[in-house]
Each structure stands twice: as C-alpha cells, then as structure tokens.
Design an enzyme around this catalytic site. Sequence first.
Site, PDB file in Angstrom:
ATOM      1  N   LYS A 255       0.853  -1.199   0.000  1.00  0.00           N
ATOM      2  CA  LYS A 255       0.000   0.000   0.000  1.00  0.00           C
ATOM      3  C   LYS A 255       0.885   1.244   0.000  1.00  0.00           C
ATOM      4  CE  LYS A 255      -3.860   2.030   2.652  1.00  0.00           C
ATOM      5  NZ  LYS A 255      -4.698   1.881   3.872  1.00  0.00           N
TER       6      LYS A 255
ATOM      7  N   SER B 264      -9.623   1.863   3.026  1.00  0.00           N
ATOM      8  CA  SER B 264      -8.771   2.600   2.126  1.00  0.00           C
ATOM      9  C   SER B 264      -7.740   1.724   1.398  1.00  0.00           C
ATOM     10  CB  SER B 264      -8.029   3.692   2.892  1.00  0.00           C
ATOM     11  OG  SER B 264      -7.181   3.132   3.869  1.00  0.00           O
TER      12      SER B 264
ATOM     13  N   SER C  21      -9.644  -0.478   7.329  1.00  0.00           N
ATOM     14  CA  SER C  21      -9.122  -0.401   5.956  1.00  0.00           C
ATOM     15  C   SER C  21      -8.402  -1.632   5.435  1.00  0.00           C
ATOM     16  CB  SER C  21      -8.207   0.802   5.811  1.00  0.00           C
ATOM     17  OG  SER C  21      -8.992   1.948   5.664  1.00  0.00           O
TER      18      SER C  21
HETATM   19  N1  GLN Z   1     -12.988   4.230   6.604  1.00  0.00           N
HETATM   20  C1  GLN Z   1     -12.327   4.740   7.762  1.00  0.00           C
HETATM   21  C2  GLN Z   1     -11.969   6.186   7.543  1.00  0.00           C
HETATM   22  O1  GLN Z   1     -12.326   6.706   6.552  1.00  0.00           O
HETATM   23  C3  GLN Z   1     -11.141   3.904   8.091  1.00  0.00           C
HETATM   24  C4  GLN Z   1      -9.979   4.154   7.219  1.00  0.00           C
HETATM   25  C5  GLN Z   1      -8.783   3.315   7.584  1.00  0.00           C
HETATM   26  O2  GLN Z   1      -8.890   2.285   8.249  1.00  0.00           O
HETATM   27  N2  GLN Z   1      -7.623   3.761   7.157  1.00  0.00           N
HETATM   28  O3  GLN Z   1     -11.353   6.810   8.335  1.00  0.00           O
END
Ligand code: GLN
Length: 486
Positions: free
Chosen positions: A78, A153, A177
Amino acid sequence: MTLHTLTITRAHDLLKAKTISSVELTQAVLDHIARMEPQVRAYLTVTPEHALAQAQAADTAIARGEVSPLTGIPLAIKDVICTHGIRTTCGSKILGNFVPPYDAFVMQQLNKMGAVMVGKLNMDEFAMGSTTEHSAFHPTSNPWNLAHIPGGSSGGSAAAVSADMCLAALGSDTGGSIRQPASHCGVVGLKPTYGRVSRFGLVAFASSLDQIGPLGKTVADCALLLQAVAGHDRADATCAPHSVPDYSVALGQTVKGLKIGIPQAHFESPGLDPKVADTVMRAVKVLEELGARTVAVELPHTQYGVAAYYVIAPCEASSNLARYDGVKYGLRDSAADQLLDMYHNTRSEGFGAEVQRRVLIGTYALSAGYYDAYYRKASQVRTLIMRDFQEAFAQCDLIASPVTPTPAPAIGAHSNDPLAMYMSDVYTLPANLAGIPGISVPCGLSADGLPIGLQLMASHFQEEKLLTVAHHFEQATEFHKARPPL
Ligand code: GLN
C-alpha cells in the site's frame, strides 16, 4: 502453469524445489499486472526493474540454499508505507513526488527475507475513506464487478490480491481499511493488535489507531506475512516488546471447545443487509460444526463507535497532517509571495476534499472550548468500548460479526454523502478503538455475486486464535476458491 495465481505457500514450495525461479514467477505477475491494470487500476506505481533485480537476487540466494518463506515471493505494498528510493504518495497530490530516503520497518523485514516488491498500491488519500474513490490519482475497481468499489482505504491492496496481480499485499487499518476491502474483494485481511507491528515508516493518519497488516489469498499466507513484519522495533515507541509466536503453529490448533461470542446487536442493526446477516450467521454455524461453542455477548457501547472514531481520527489527522506545509518536503505552491499564502495554497491544492473535511473537523474539535465537548468525550467513549470488549472476552475466546453492513456498493454511490460512507465502518471501527486484532475471511457471495466476509475479533495479542479459527473455517468451506469473473 499460471504462476500468478499461486498462493505464497505453494510458490514457496516450488521455488524451494527449484521447479520455478523467482524471475519466472515475478515476470508472470508483472505480465498479469500489465493485462489487468487497465481495468482494475490497483497500482499507483509498478516497479518492474526493481522487482526483477530483487527476483534475480532471490534466485541467487535460493541457489545457495538460503530460502525464507518469503524469498522470491512477489508482493505489493500500500502506498502509505515508505519505500527507500521508490515514490510513496499516500494517494495524495501533496506527496505526489515524495521519494522516501528510508524504508519502513516492515519493508526492512521483507527485504531481509528476500521478498520481491512489484509495486505500490492505490488507496484513499492518507487512508481516509472506505472506497478508494478518494485517491488523488484514480479510483480502483472491484475485480468481481468493475462498476463497484473495492472497499478502502486499502482498496488497491485487496483488488490486486483478488485479481492475482500480486501473491499478497500489505495494507493499513485505522478503522477497518484492511478488513473491509478484504471482505469486499473476497480475500483474507488481518488487522493486528495495536503495537504488534511497527508503524515506523507508515505515513501517519491517526497514530493511536493505525496498524499495518497483511492481505492474502489464504489465512496461511496472511500468517506468513504477519510473521515477517511483527515484532519489536525501537524506532516506534508504541511497538510492543512482546515476543512473536510461531503463527504457523496456530494453523494446526483445534477449534474444538473455543467459545465464539455473538453480539446480537451486530446482527440486528437497521442498515444491515439481511443477506449479509444470514451469510455471516451461516458461517457461525460452520464454526459450531467444527466444534466451537457460541455464547451471547453484549457490546453495549459499540453503537457509539462511529461517533467516537469520527472525532478521534480527524483530531489526530489534523495534527499529523500539519507537517505538510510546503516547507519541509512534498508539494509547494511557488506562486505565493507571502508565507501564509504559500501554506494556504499548498494545502488547498495538495489535499483533496475528504482530507480537508477531516482536517477541518479535527482542528475544530481540538480547539479551546470544544476540546472537552468533543475530543475528551470521544476518548471517554473509547474507554467504554474497550471495557465492553474486556468483559466480553471474559466469556469467550473470539467475537464473530459481519465486516460490513452491505456488499461493495457501486462506484459513486456514496460520493455526495460522506456520512453514509462513515456508517459503513460500524463493525470494524470498534476493534481499532479497543486496539484488538481482527480478521476478515470470505464466507459467501451476495445475490449479485459480490463477496461477503466474516469478521472474527480476539483480545490483545491473540492473533493465533484468529488464525486457528479462520484457517479451519477456510479449509471447511470453498469460498476462498471462488475467483473473480475477470
Ligand atoms: N474508513 C475509515 C476512515 O475513513 C477507516 C480508514 C482506515 O482504516 N484507514 O477513516
């Protein structure tokens, strides 16, 4: 042989037996990326020269008899994890030309083991989002249906693993994420205990919640990757000194007698798709057939998880992202002739809408007069959620729940409604707030043929229990064998 479809475990056997070389395997993966990338768009940077040089080095090591479980295995990372000499954008324009002068701890570990990196994966900007539509570069598609999001994400990571565009990947999980995109793309994703894996070189979003973890085609592959990156690192003060168990042993442990907690409220919430509830409940029945017992548990405060998280995470983000000011590194607006204008223009131009929204919310919630009403209150709720889990784990070994309320929505479905996107994190956020580990493992398909995941959560540093139960579930079912139609 279609080499790019191999699991890590199988590829390792073939490499070790010298049936295949890492150069062949890596080339097969690179060729498959070239075929699939125009449709899936999982990558921000593909690194063929770097990968083939690493593969060559791996083959030399293997010839000398030096073979770790990851030697010569093509992985992808990532783009929130710093890679020495290789652009690391975080999905943001502000870091569009950032080339880190160092490797993240997890990259140092993978490099020591002789793993191959084929590229850097797309993500929501600064890991803020649940769809990978908030990348400053391009959205990623779900390999199961290109008109749908892959989740986020770590959407690039999940899509790449699912479409065989790498053997496995690393992602990061601040509020779901890793688990959520894994669930949407039909792969396995594990968020370790907070502190299990060093965050050194992980670009910070919300430092008290962020954790790096593996996404793979099987539970065994995730165990191998976790083994490689877990452990103490003096460069991260929040990294736990606990010794790392042999996670492969966990795969052989029995499920018999383990108690699985079922939080009834998590199966009855209003936004939950009945097909998802039913599929996850059927997965729990499989665990019972494998010898686990189920017990009802209560997590009374997790319903406030979304509200608490969407104060705490933006607060930490607003503080962490203050460093992108156009001065030290990254994008700088060169037109301004006043310092404040330079800050203003750089950040307005460099950050996308979702990141700006988080910075505004966080700055507001931390400001004098509001700190007590928002940040302190959210932190208190966080403690209540931690206690809920402590009490629940006094009665059970693991907790089972859905990963997401619905299968992957269509691209654009949430674009004018950030709150709807935030609500889709309801089942994953509590584990981050409590710092506990969680895994998503494929457990079925929706009527439209989109993957559904089963989430298992355990108490701190109990990753082994997650791996045991998830592995046995996987072996007892066929869901992990289903491939996207692409
Ligand atoms: N969807 C969550 C956010 O928007 C978690 C994102 C993540 O785990 N990086 O913050």
